[in-house]
Enzyme design. Structure first.
Site, PDB file in Angstrom:
ATOM      1  N   PHE A 159      57.715  -0.503 -19.367  1.00 38.78           N
ATOM      2  CA  PHE A 159      57.708   0.314 -18.157  1.00 38.78           C
ATOM      3  C   PHE A 159      58.432   1.634 -18.389  1.00 38.78           C
ATOM      4  O   PHE A 159      58.068   2.668 -17.829  1.00 38.78           O
ATOM      5  CB  PHE A 159      58.350  -0.458 -16.997  1.00 38.78           C
ATOM      6  CG  PHE A 159      58.162   0.221 -15.673  1.00 38.78           C
ATOM      7  CD1 PHE A 159      56.894   0.419 -15.158  1.00 38.78           C
ATOM      8  CD2 PHE A 159      59.254   0.663 -14.933  1.00 38.78           C
ATOM      9  CE1 PHE A 159      56.715   1.059 -13.939  1.00 38.78           C
ATOM     10  CE2 PHE A 159      59.081   1.300 -13.721  1.00 38.78           C
ATOM     11  CZ  PHE A 159      57.800   1.502 -13.212  1.00 38.78           C
ATOM     12  N   TYR A 160      59.470   1.607 -19.230  1.00 38.37           N
ATOM     13  CA  TYR A 160      60.151   2.846 -19.601  1.00 38.37           C
ATOM     14  C   TYR A 160      59.156   3.837 -20.185  1.00 38.37           C
ATOM     15  O   TYR A 160      59.093   5.008 -19.778  1.00 38.37           O
ATOM     16  CB  TYR A 160      61.247   2.537 -20.615  1.00 38.37           C
ATOM     17  CG  TYR A 160      61.770   3.748 -21.359  1.00 38.37           C
ATOM     18  CD1 TYR A 160      62.418   4.782 -20.692  1.00 38.37           C
ATOM     19  CD2 TYR A 160      61.611   3.857 -22.737  1.00 38.37           C
ATOM     20  CE1 TYR A 160      62.896   5.894 -21.383  1.00 38.37           C
ATOM     21  CE2 TYR A 160      62.095   4.953 -23.429  1.00 38.37           C
ATOM     22  CZ  TYR A 160      62.728   5.977 -22.750  1.00 38.37           C
ATOM     23  OH  TYR A 160      63.185   7.073 -23.431  1.00 38.37           O
ATOM     24  N   ALA A 161      58.364   3.385 -21.153  1.00 34.51           N
ATOM     25  CA  ALA A 161      57.376   4.268 -21.775  1.00 34.51           C
ATOM     26  C   ALA A 161      56.345   4.746 -20.755  1.00 34.51           C
ATOM     27  O   ALA A 161      55.912   5.906 -20.793  1.00 34.51           O
ATOM     28  CB  ALA A 161      56.687   3.540 -22.925  1.00 34.51           C
ATOM     29  N   THR A 163      56.812   5.324 -17.569  1.00 38.44           N
ATOM     30  CA  THR A 163      57.363   6.388 -16.735  1.00 38.44           C
ATOM     31  C   THR A 163      57.436   7.705 -17.499  1.00 38.44           C
ATOM     32  O   THR A 163      57.230   8.784 -16.933  1.00 38.44           O
ATOM     33  CB  THR A 163      58.770   6.032 -16.203  1.00 38.44           C
ATOM     34  OG1 THR A 163      59.688   5.860 -17.301  1.00 38.44           O
ATOM     35  CG2 THR A 163      58.742   4.778 -15.344  1.00 38.44           C
TER      36      THR A 163
END
Length: 343
Positions: A159-161, A163
């Site tokens: 999910f970091y990637a 965003t």
């Protein structure tokens, strides 16, 4: 007559108490910039470390610290209109692949809402150049290496990637709609003095000195494009003066055909096996590690490797600190920092 070339320039840097932000601000101050540093001093990792970074910067009259969260509605717009910075560098973010499995909403607030506030501020008072941090993690499931900026990056694995990939798309829209020149940087594994405690190097050094085992994922077969922080900052500083201009693309460019927007890799340009990284840590410490081999964690990728030819074409060759030298410098800093104790 005043020589305008010697007048201080102003930069607004978000994430100024962060690892990369601190090093960039220190470099800009050394080059006689006025720096407005914005940081929320969030508790994702040791706030004392962040405060000590900010205190070093604040010892210089040309630095103005603003302790506030970037997602505060209207805050950045007010700061930009008040100071009219010629450059904005957006480094503030909720970082970490693994933490995004535990607290995805924090990534929405910081990386999506916070970046929207940065873009709105740039729209209201356009800088000469807006530089924004992305990540090599956006390459996700793409296994064709070295990673080129024009390669597919539509399948993020965390999910970091996701965003950060969204940030790239958001920035493109603003560059197209409002003509704000924006460069997105895909950083590869950055390390060095004053680094983050959640990163492998900090964890490894701390554990080895405390005679505790270190966790080595993917059974040591991970490969990372370890980038020394000073080398990365050199790239950022050079690129400040190279805002993207539509219609000026070069071979292999990522420059948008419809916006002053470009993506660039900043990395060492060569992957290192994690086992060799641990060897460098042991050599710097003069101690052996207790190695706990583990499977790869969800959201991680087995290898990263930056193609930096586009960056080199734009700003020339960057320094390439060797892994052994970079790790040794971190270890020297770590021992000095902890000999005084966090304050």
């Amino acid at each position: 007559m005043t020589d305008n070339s010697t007048r201080p320039r102003t930069a607004l840097v978000t994430g100024s108490a962060g690892f990369i932000g601190f090093h960039l601000c220190r470099r800009l101050l050394a080059e006689h910039w006025t720096v407005i540093g914005v940081d929320g001093l969030t508790e994702y990792y040791d706030v004392t470390l962040k405060k000590r970074r900010h205190a070093i910067l604040d010892s210089q009259a040309a630095f103005e610290p603003i302790v506030a969260r970037i997602e505060t509605e209207g805050l950045l717009s007010e700061l930009v209109q008040a100071h009219e910075p010629s450059v904005i560098v957006h480094l503030a973010a909720q970082a970490g692949v693994r933490y995004s499995l535990e607290a995805p909403r924090s990534y929405v607030q910081s990386n999506l809402c916070g970046t929207t506030e940065v873009l709105e501020a740039a729209r209201l008072c356009p800088p000469q150049h807006l530089l924004m941090a992305s990540t090599s993690s956006v390459y996700g499931a793409n296994s064709e290496m070295p990673y080129r900026e024009t390669a597919q990056s539509d399948h993020p694995l965390s999910f970091y990637a996701a965003t950060k990939k969204a940030n790239e798309a958001m920035a493109h829209a603003y560059a197209h709609l409002y003509g704000v020149p924006i460069t997105m940087f895909r950083f590869f594994t950055v390390y060095g003095p004053w680094g983050r405690p959640d990163m492998a190097l900090f964890k490894f050094v701390k554990a080895i000195l405390e005679n505790r085992p270190i966790d080595i994922y993917n059974h040591g077969r991970m490969r990372r494009d370890f980038t020394y922080v000073d080398d990365l900052v050199e790239g950022l500083v050079r690129l400040v003066e190279r805002p993207p201009v539509m219609g000026t693309s070069i071979a292999g460019d990522s420059l948008s055909p419809v916006a002053p927007w470009r993506i660039l890799n900043i990395g060492h340009g060569a992957p290192e096996v994690l086992e060799d990284f641990v060897d460098a840590v042991e050599a710097a410490l003069g101690m052996k590690a207790q190695r706990n081999y583990m499977d790869m964690q969800p959201g991680d990728v087995p290898a990263t490797w930056a193609d930096t030819s586009l960056l080199t074409e734009l700003v020339g060759p960057l320094p390439k600190t060797s892994l052994n030298d970079g790790v040794r410098r971190f270890v020297d800093w770590y021992k000095t920092y902890h000999s005084h104790g966090p304050k």
